[in-house]
Design an enzyme around this catalytic site. Structure first.
Site, PDB file in Angstrom:
ATOM      1  CG  ASP A  54       3.437 -14.643   0.530  1.00  0.00           C
ATOM      2  OD1 ASP A  54       3.818 -13.556   0.073  1.00  0.00           O
ATOM      3  OD2 ASP A  54       2.609 -15.380  -0.038  1.00  0.00           O
ATOM      4  CD  GLU A  55      -0.147 -11.369   0.649  1.00  0.00           C
ATOM      5  OE1 GLU A  55       0.084 -10.141   0.768  1.00  0.00           O
ATOM      6  OE2 GLU A  55      -0.774 -11.857  -0.304  1.00  0.00           O
TER       7      GLU A  55
ATOM      8  CD  GLN B 276      -1.180  -5.734  -3.358  1.00  0.00           C
ATOM      9  OE1 GLN B 276      -2.048  -6.589  -3.539  1.00  0.00           O
ATOM     10  NE2 GLN B 276       0.014  -5.794  -3.906  1.00  0.00           N
TER      11      GLN B 276
ATOM     12  CE  LYS C  40       3.171 -12.533  -3.240  1.00  0.00           C
ATOM     13  NZ  LYS C  40       2.064 -12.274  -2.311  1.00  0.00           N
ATOM     14  CB  THR C  41       4.156 -16.456  -6.476  1.00  0.00           C
ATOM     15  OG1 THR C  41       3.151 -15.711  -5.794  1.00  0.00           O
ATOM     16  CG2 THR C  41       4.121 -17.876  -5.992  1.00  0.00           C
TER      17      THR C  41
ATOM     18  NE  ARG D 215      -5.842  -7.191  -6.962  1.00  0.00           N
ATOM     19  CZ  ARG D 215      -4.581  -7.541  -6.727  1.00  0.00           C
ATOM     20  NH1 ARG D 215      -4.214  -8.791  -6.856  1.00  0.00           N
ATOM     21  NH2 ARG D 215      -3.676  -6.644  -6.384  1.00  0.00           N
TER      22      ARG D 215
END
Length: 695
Positions: free
Chosen positions: A234-235, A265, A44-45, A625
């Site tokens: 973002d998010e 998420q 994503k980043t 994770r």
DNA sequence: TCGTCCGGCGTTTTT
DNA sequence: CGCCGGACGA
């Protein structure tokens, strides 16, 4: 994509060839609304930083017109660093990458006077808020069974929905039958009045006031919307209605809005986040393009298979299936443990073996639902002398000593700040207690003066104590001068000496270890002022900026500042944190501790009869994770608040155990070992138990 | 005014 | 089991 040769000084032309097909597709949509559904570990980043670089370098968009909003300082910082890596410092100059709150404060600094506040406003945290609610409830003569926290929570929820105290009673969230809502209505009005009078705002106000500013002054919204032509969030799954309205304000003159997120998420609904923002993006922005990133670069296939299965049980979600090119024969494992101590012993024993094999401890994370689970783990780590770091817990500025000092700073800056004044009125002890305070409060109310002004104008009403009161106001006056003359860290040092604060700390605590720790915190506070001045430069309103920074900064950032250089390399220590804190991170080896009913999903969510889908997402976040190895544990019984309780494995994973997506190992019977290994293990285990008993 | 003792309560928390 | 806040007494 357009390619052209820039002048020879240019280092490189940004090429999107390093992105996969959907990532590239996302990076190339510059105009209009765009939703990037970015699964866990899908780069994503990488995608959004390339997108920014692409805009600046290949489309010659002025960085000053680009705004990227995230939730944490850490995320904002990381994004900036990665854009700078791509573009270089010079070409990324002017880019705004901020958190919602830091952006809000920036806007309020410019325009808060339009809402009747002064620019030297204080920012109140939860404990300050609760002090005001307590007062409101006392005046309302509310029954003592009313829970202040619940009232405050409701007020926060209303603010995060953009509902003011005036609108609350007429809103669909007000239930005339519910006595709590009546208490809340009174408290909300009282609270907001007082904040205004004290020239203070709370965290929610930072955004709420910006939205009110935009509502009442559309030309202000227009100004910011014209400044920021390209907006990225973002998010996005964690945004609340207030943040949504803020974004709508910023996009009022255009629709260049790119949002990035993953509905699977979404784990912050308890803070007012509304998952429908991401689920219904195209309904609100009909022209929106949607790109899904489903290739995962983080985890092995077996881990992703489990993750996909776990999350697929949720109904209201956008279908996504993560896949990865990393094959592995290592299935996720579920360990059955006897109790909490056994659980800690077995997990830490595993870590010790990892360490003994010369492997890196930074590869390992222990994740859990609640901070209450830490204790036995920490104890065992200490006994085994394994280095570790616990993320989260109490924030630096929430410690009593730091709060006291900040209260002094706030009062020096903003004399109207009554909560700060009351906090330190008798700290260190000046013999001014509740009775004296009440006298002044009453008079202040009558005269419609601030408490501080009342102290100055009428010290005599304190009778015997009037001298102490005068000393106090003189001290504050003198400190105000001191702060305007001295360097910030020296002024703080001077303040601490003037009030003999270290002596006060000594008097407050018997245990020398506690005193030591608290003094150390105070030293750290001075050092952080030192660092801040070095970075920020003296002069101007440094005191105000320093306080703002302290409150808006997350605790983790604070600690890491020193060893920023080796940011990419994790320290050789095990990381412990909650699932919430782990979002966005990855570790080769992940232990999910206590994957049990009543823990994950949490008891409170079950008993409230609430939707447990968010608990399931939490489980999903935990699983995703892990890069290579995932171990979950559950106990037969667990000590909770000192009582032993029977436990059962979580409904989230049990079905997939039966489907063979995970291994089950009973560690209470050493069933995972050969007979010889088991013998040796038992011997070692009991030996270590004996050692512990002796020490 | 200040210290002590007792009772209730205890999820997560980017700012 | 441990912390915080209210009550109460010196």
């Amino acid at each position: 994509m357009v390619r052209f040769n820039k002048c020879s000084r240019s280092l490189l032309i940004i090429s999107l060839s390093g992105l996969n097909a959907p990532q590239k597709q996302a990076a190339e949509v510059i105009e209009g609304p765009l939703l990037i559904l970015a699964g866990a570990g899908s780069g994503k980043t990488r995608t959004i930083t390339y997108r920014i670089a692409h805009m600046v370098d290949n489309f010659h968009i002025d960085p000053k017109t680009i705004l990227g909003v995230s939730f944490t300082n850490k995320a904002a910082k990381e994004m900036r660093e990665r854009v700078v890596t791509l573009l270089g410092r010079r070409r990324s100059r002017g880019l705004t990458l901020a958190t919602f709150h830091s952006l809000g404060v920036k806007i309020l600094k410019q325009d808060i006077d339009k809402l009747g506040y002064q620019k030297n406003f204080s920012i109140y945290d939860t404990s300050d808020q609760l002090a005001l609610i307590r007062e409101a409830m006392k005046i309302y003569k509310a029954d003592k069974s009313f829970d202040r926290k619940r009232v405050l929570m409701k007020i926060g929820q209303m603010k995060n929905k953009g509902i003011s105290s005036n609108d609350f009673a007429d809103s669909p969230y007000f239930d005339d039958e519910d006595p709590y809502d009546h208490v809340t209505l009174f408290a909300y009005e009282y609270y907001q009045d007082k904040l205004r009078f004290f020239n203070a705002i709370d965290f929610d106000d930072i955004l709420f006031l910006v939205v009110r500013l935009f509502r009442e002054n559309p030309d202000v919204a227009k100004k910011y919307s014209e400044t920021f032509q390209y907006i990225m969030v973002d998010e996005y799954q964690d945004t609340n209605p207030l943040q949504f309205e803020l974004i709508r304000g910023l996009t009022m003159t255009h629709d260049n809005l790119c949002v990035v997120g993953d509905d699977d998420q979404a784990i912050y609904s308890f803070r007012g986040a509304d998952i429908s923002n991401i689920l219904e993006f195209e309904r609100v922005f009909p022209k929106a393009k949607v790109v899904k990133l489903e290739e995962n670069y983080r985890s092995t296939t077996p881990i992703l298979q489990l993750a996909n299965k776990v999350i697929a049980e949720n109904k209201a979600r956008r279908a996504k299936t993560l896949w990865s090119q990393k094959a592995s024969s290592q299935l996720p494992i579920l360990w059955k443990m006897a109790d909490t101590d056994h659980e800690a012993a077995v997990v830490i024993e595993e870590i010790v073996q990892h360490q003994a094999a010369g492997k890196h401890l930074g590869d390992i994370a222990l994740l859990y639902r609640s901070n209450t689970q830490v204790q036995p783990l920490e104890e065992q780590l200490r006994l085994s002398e394994v280095p570790y770091a616990i993320i989260g817990g109490q924030k630096f500025y929430e410690k009593k000593e730091i709060k006291d000092l900040i209260a002094y700073l706030c009062l020096i800056l903003n004399p109207a700040d009554q909560i700060s004044l009351r906090r330190i009125f008798n700290i260190p002890n000046r013999g001014i207690g509740t009775v004296t305070l009440e006298k002044f409060l009453k008079l202040a109310e009558e005269k419609q003066l601030s408490l501080y002004q009342t102290l100055i104008n009428f010290p005599d009403i304190a009778e015997k104590r009037s001298h102490s009161v005068q000393n106090f106001t003189q001290l504050i006056q003198q400190q105000r001068e001191s702060f305007s003359k001295r360097r910030l860290p020296e002024a703080i040092q001077n303040l601490i000496e003037q009030i003999d604060y270290l002596k006060f700390v000594e008097k407050q605590h018997d245990a020398p270890k506690q005193v030591e720790r608290r003094k150390n915190d105070i030293m750290q506070f001075i050092e952080s002022a030192e660092r801040f001045e070095k970075y920020h430069g003296a002069g101007g309103n440094i005191l105000k900026h320093f306080i703002e920074r302290l409150l808006l900064q997350d605790s983790q950032d604070n600690q890491e500042e020193e060893d920023d250089h080796d940011d990419d390399v994790r320290k050789n220590q095990v990381t412990l944190m909650t699932y919430h804190s782990s979002k966005g991170l990855e570790f080769p080896i992940v232990f999910m501790i206590g994957v049990e009913e009543e823990s994950l999903p949490h008891k409170r969510t079950i008993s409230q009869g609430e939707d447990i889908s968010e608990e399931r997402r939490l489980c999903y976040v935990g699983i995703t994770r892990a890069q290579e190895k995932l171990v979950m544990t559950y106990c037969k019984e667990r000590k909770i608040y000192g009582k032993m309780v029977d436990r059962h494995p979580s409904r989230f994973v049990l079905p997939f155990l039966e489907q063979g997506l995970m291994l089950h190992q009973d560690r209470t019977t050493f069933g995972h070992l050969s007979v010889e290994e088991a013998e040796k293990y038992k011997k070692d285990f009991f030996q270590s138990l004996m050692d512990d008993l002796e020490s």
